[in-house]
Design a protein around this motif. Structure first.
Motif, short mmCIF file in Angstrom:
data_model
loop_
_atom_site.label_atom_id
_atom_site.label_comp_id
_atom_site.label_asym_id
_atom_site.label_seq_id
_atom_site.Cartn_x
_atom_site.Cartn_y
_atom_site.Cartn_z
N TYR A 124 -9.87 -12.75 -13.57
CA TYR A 124 -10.62 -11.69 -12.91
C TYR A 124 -9.69 -10.52 -12.64
CZ TYR A 124 -13.60 -15.67 -11.54
OH TYR A 124 -14.37 -16.80 -11.52
N LEU A 125 -10.24 -9.33 -12.70
CA LEU A 125 -9.54 -8.15 -12.21
C LEU A 125 -10.37 -7.63 -11.05
CD1 LEU A 125 -7.40 -5.95 -12.32
CD2 LEU A 125 -8.86 -4.74 -13.94
N VAL A 126 -9.80 -7.67 -9.86
CA VAL A 126 -10.53 -7.31 -8.65
C VAL A 126 -9.73 -6.25 -7.90
CG1 VAL A 126 -11.41 -8.17 -6.46
CG2 VAL A 126 -11.52 -9.61 -8.48
N ILE A 127 -10.44 -5.29 -7.36
CA ILE A 127 -9.81 -4.31 -6.48
C ILE A 127 -10.20 -4.69 -5.06
CG2 ILE A 127 -9.68 -1.89 -5.81
CD1 ILE A 127 -10.46 -1.25 -8.75
N ALA A 128 -9.22 -4.95 -4.21
CA ALA A 128 -9.50 -5.45 -2.87
C ALA A 128 -8.69 -4.69 -1.83
CB ALA A 128 -9.15 -6.94 -2.80
N HIS A 129 -9.19 -4.71 -0.62
CA HIS A 129 -8.49 -4.11 0.52
C HIS A 129 -8.16 -5.15 1.58
CE1 HIS A 129 -10.35 -0.48 -1.22
NE2 HIS A 129 -9.20 0.04 -0.86
N HIS A 130 -8.63 -6.34 1.41
CA HIS A 130 -8.42 -7.38 2.41
C HIS A 130 -7.26 -8.27 1.97
CE1 HIS A 130 -9.37 -10.94 4.88
NE2 HIS A 130 -9.82 -10.02 5.73
N LEU A 131 -6.16 -8.21 2.71
CA LEU A 131 -4.95 -8.90 2.30
C LEU A 131 -5.08 -10.41 2.30
CD1 LEU A 131 -2.33 -6.64 4.10
CD2 LEU A 131 -2.90 -6.68 1.67
N ALA A 132 -5.79 -10.96 3.25
CA ALA A 132 -5.94 -12.42 3.31
C ALA A 132 -6.72 -12.93 2.09
CB ALA A 132 -6.62 -12.84 4.60
#
Length: 103
Positions: free
Chosen positions: A15-23
């Motif tokens: 998967y290639l995911v853009i995230a802002h949640h570090l956990a």
């Protein structure tokens, strides 16, 4: 999230995911690239990045994240940089690009 991890393991997908949640990023990703002002400034295996961030912006992201257990005397880190456009005075958002999978 658990379903995505299960599908990844069962079908060997990436998967290639853009995230802002570090956990979430730490839980799901095998490799993480940190972007600042539209450019990748640091890329590493997930545990390596989370235990030993090298770029000042990566360090600032981690220090700005809310801890699971609040600690009052945590040292915060800040990253100062010039904006890419003269009319822009502040950076509005940051992105963490996450690469999931074995590829």
């Amino acid at each position: 999230m658990n379903l995505l991890v299960d599908l990844q393991q069962q079908y060997d997908v990436s998967y290639l995911v853009i995230a802002h949640h570090l956990a979430t990023t730490r839980y799901m990703a095998h490799e993480v690239a940190v972007m600042y002002l539209g450019k990748i400034v640091e890329k590493a295996k997930t545990e390596e990045l989370f235990t030993n961030p090298l770029h000042p912006y990566t360090k600032a992201l981690f220090s700005a994240a809310l801890p699971a257990i609040p600690i009052s005397n945590v040292r915060r880190s800040f990253c100062k940089a010039k904006s890419p456009h003269p009319s822009t005075r502040r950076v509005a958002a940051a992105s963490i690009h996450v690469v999931y999978g074995h590829a």
